[in-house]
Motif scaffolding. Sequence first.
Motif, PDB file in Angstrom:
ATOM      1  N   ALA A 149       4.076  -9.562   6.509  1.00 29.98           N
ATOM      2  CA  ALA A 149       4.164  -8.105   6.471  1.00 29.98           C
ATOM      3  C   ALA A 149       3.293  -7.453   7.538  1.00 29.98           C
ATOM      4  N   PHE A 150       2.093  -7.981   7.728  1.00 31.94           N
ATOM      5  CA  PHE A 150       1.199  -7.371   8.714  1.00 31.94           C
ATOM      6  C   PHE A 150       1.647  -7.653  10.143  1.00 31.94           C
ATOM      7  N   ALA A 151       2.313  -8.782  10.376  1.00 30.98           N
ATOM      8  CA  ALA A 151       2.878  -9.033  11.705  1.00 30.98           C
ATOM      9  C   ALA A 151       3.949  -7.994  12.020  1.00 30.98           C
ATOM     10  N   ALA A 152       4.825  -7.730  11.050  1.00 37.42           N
ATOM     11  CA  ALA A 152       5.868  -6.725  11.231  1.00 37.42           C
ATOM     12  C   ALA A 152       5.267  -5.337  11.399  1.00 37.42           C
ATOM     13  N   LEU A 153       4.249  -5.038  10.615  1.00 38.42           N
ATOM     14  CA  LEU A 153       3.583  -3.744  10.717  1.00 38.42           C
ATOM     15  C   LEU A 153       2.940  -3.586  12.091  1.00 38.42           C
ATOM     16  N   GLY A 154       2.384  -4.676  12.611  1.00 39.78           N
ATOM     17  CA  GLY A 154       1.749  -4.629  13.921  1.00 39.78           C
ATOM     18  C   GLY A 154       2.727  -4.290  15.033  1.00 39.78           C
ATOM     19  N   VAL A 155       3.941  -4.815  14.964  1.00 34.92           N
ATOM     20  CA  VAL A 155       4.947  -4.499  15.986  1.00 34.92           C
ATOM     21  C   VAL A 155       5.215  -2.996  15.995  1.00 34.92           C
ATOM     22  N   GLY A 156       5.360  -2.407  14.815  1.00 33.99           N
ATOM     23  CA  GLY A 156       5.601  -0.973  14.745  1.00 33.99           C
ATOM     24  C   GLY A 156       4.432  -0.169  15.275  1.00 33.99           C
ATOM     25  N   ILE A 157       3.223  -0.567  14.926  1.00 34.89           N
ATOM     26  CA  ILE A 157       2.030   0.144  15.404  1.00 34.89           C
ATOM     27  C   ILE A 157       1.921   0.033  16.919  1.00 34.89           C
ATOM     28  N   ARG A 198      -8.686 -20.145  -6.777  1.00 38.14           N
ATOM     29  CA  ARG A 198      -7.821 -19.087  -6.258  1.00 38.14           C
ATOM     30  C   ARG A 198      -8.580 -18.144  -5.335  1.00 38.14           C
ATOM     31  N   ALA A 199      -9.852 -17.901  -5.636  1.00 32.08           N
ATOM     32  CA  ALA A 199     -10.668 -17.047  -4.774  1.00 32.08           C
ATOM     33  C   ALA A 199     -10.820 -17.654  -3.389  1.00 32.08           C
ATOM     34  N   GLY A 200     -10.968 -18.976  -3.338  1.00 38.27           N
ATOM     35  CA  GLY A 200     -11.072 -19.647  -2.045  1.00 38.27           C
ATOM     36  C   GLY A 200      -9.757 -19.607  -1.289  1.00 38.27           C
ATOM     37  N   ALA A 201      -8.682 -19.942  -1.975  1.00 42.68           N
ATOM     38  CA  ALA A 201      -7.373 -19.982  -1.324  1.00 42.68           C
ATOM     39  C   ALA A 201      -6.923 -18.611  -0.851  1.00 42.68           C
ATOM     40  N   ALA A 202      -7.375 -17.561  -1.541  1.00 39.93           N
ATOM     41  CA  ALA A 202      -6.940 -16.198  -1.203  1.00 39.93           C
ATOM     42  C   ALA A 202      -7.431 -15.751   0.167  1.00 39.93           C
ATOM     43  N   HIS A 203      -8.394 -16.472   0.749  1.00 40.87           N
ATOM     44  CA  HIS A 203      -8.840 -16.113   2.095  1.00 40.87           C
ATOM     45  C   HIS A 203      -7.744 -16.318   3.139  1.00 40.87           C
ATOM     46  N   LEU A 204      -6.707 -17.032   2.778  1.00 43.65           N
ATOM     47  CA  LEU A 204      -5.538 -17.122   3.649  1.00 43.65           C
ATOM     48  C   LEU A 204      -4.984 -15.732   3.941  1.00 43.65           C
ATOM     49  N   GLY A 205      -5.074 -14.827   2.976  1.00 40.94           N
ATOM     50  CA  GLY A 205      -4.543 -13.486   3.179  1.00 40.94           C
ATOM     51  C   GLY A 205      -5.322 -12.684   4.201  1.00 40.94           C
ATOM     52  N   LEU A 206      -6.626 -12.933   4.301  1.00 44.07           N
ATOM     53  CA  LEU A 206      -7.447 -12.145   5.222  1.00 44.07           C
ATOM     54  C   LEU A 206      -7.077 -12.369   6.682  1.00 44.07           C
ATOM     55  N   VAL A 207      -6.510 -13.533   7.003  1.00 40.59           N
ATOM     56  CA  VAL A 207      -6.138 -13.770   8.396  1.00 40.59           C
ATOM     57  C   VAL A 207      -4.853 -13.033   8.756  1.00 40.59           C
ATOM     58  N   ALA A 208      -4.317 -12.246   7.825  1.00 40.94           N
ATOM     59  CA  ALA A 208      -3.228 -11.329   8.179  1.00 40.94           C
ATOM     60  C   ALA A 208      -3.685 -10.351   9.252  1.00 40.94           C
ATOM     61  N   LEU A 209      -4.998 -10.153   9.392  1.00 38.22           N
ATOM     62  CA  LEU A 209      -5.517  -9.319  10.479  1.00 38.22           C
ATOM     63  C   LEU A 209      -5.139  -9.905  11.835  1.00 38.22           C
ATOM     64  N   PHE A 210      -5.062 -11.234  11.914  1.00 40.78           N
ATOM     65  CA  PHE A 210      -4.686 -11.887  13.168  1.00 40.78           C
ATOM     66  C   PHE A 210      -3.199 -11.663  13.465  1.00 40.78           C
ATOM     67  N   THR A 211      -2.368 -11.717  12.451  1.00 36.82           N
ATOM     68  CA  THR A 211      -0.938 -11.476  12.693  1.00 36.82           C
ATOM     69  C   THR A 211      -0.689 -10.003  13.000  1.00 36.82           C
ATOM     70  N   LEU A 212      -1.505  -9.121  12.429  1.00 36.70           N
ATOM     71  CA  LEU A 212      -1.410  -7.702  12.767  1.00 36.70           C
ATOM     72  C   LEU A 212      -1.690  -7.499  14.253  1.00 36.70           C
ATOM     73  N   ALA A 223       7.905  -1.009   2.320  1.00 41.25           N
ATOM     74  CA  ALA A 223       8.119   0.410   2.596  1.00 41.25           C
ATOM     75  C   ALA A 223       7.275   0.852   3.791  1.00 41.25           C
ATOM     76  N   TYR A 224       6.035   0.371   3.865  1.00 35.99           N
ATOM     77  CA  TYR A 224       5.196   0.688   5.023  1.00 35.99           C
ATOM     78  C   TYR A 224       5.829   0.164   6.310  1.00 35.99           C
ATOM     79  N   VAL A 225       6.298  -1.079   6.272  1.00 35.15           N
ATOM     80  CA  VAL A 225       6.917  -1.677   7.458  1.00 35.15           C
ATOM     81  C   VAL A 225       8.151  -0.880   7.871  1.00 35.15           C
ATOM     82  N   ALA A 226       8.978  -0.493   6.906  1.00 30.79           N
ATOM     83  CA  ALA A 226      10.186   0.259   7.209  1.00 30.79           C
ATOM     84  C   ALA A 226       9.849   1.628   7.800  1.00 30.79           C
TER      85      ALA A 226
END
Length: 239
Positions: free
Chosen positions: A146-154, A45-59, A220-223
């Motif tokens: 979520a981070f892609a949506a947050l990025g549009v707002g930012i 799970r620790a290895g697979a969780a690195h998928l979440g870190l690339v949310a920086l790219f969608t941001l 809530a952050y995205v909204a």
Amino acid sequence: MSAELLKLRTIRTPWILLAVAQLVIVAGVAGPFTTGDRTDPTIVRAGAAHLGLVALFTLVLGIMAVAGEHRHRTITDTYLTSPHRGRVLARKLAVYTGAGAVFGAVGAITAVASVAVAAAVTDVTVDWSDPRLWRTIAGCVAWNVAFAALGVGIGALVPNVTAAITGSLAWLALVEAVVAALIGSDAAQWLPFAAGAALGGLPSGGDGLPQWGAVVLLAAYVAAVGVAAAVVTRRRDIA
């Protein structure tokens, strides 16, 4: 909507970000298997969780959806074509949130394949029936969305693309950690990166919010950012 999809498909940046994201996932998955304790049951799970870190790219992709148009001065043509700025922002939000889902889905395939290869090479047994593994992967996909949506707002709030990207990444990489140290762990779990970590099951999010709570908080952050972006966009003068 079709114009936004066309731009997303035909410019190079999204494809470059997608490709680099896969390399980051592969490298991230390999880390725990090569340097960690291979008898640790959480290593998969620790290895697979690195998928979440690339949310920086969608941001970054979400930020560029709006701020990038300001940089290249195409935003004026966009608003002339569709004068209702709120609808333009809503279309961008829909398209780039979908792009975040694509990034998450492709990344999930890469993460699963990388885990399988790394486990085979290092003789680690993977329990593919473990629901916690699939909750981690699903949470990481949601983090990308979520981070892609947050990025549009930012990007709508801060039309300078360099300032928006630099400021956002600086917050996630440095400022949030400093703020967390100042306000304590109980309050820090409500910060955006901590919420993403809890959603994706990263170790830093292990003592934070439950996964469902992270979903609610990021929504809530995205909204909140989206509403602020809509207000500012309607009032901003466009040269």
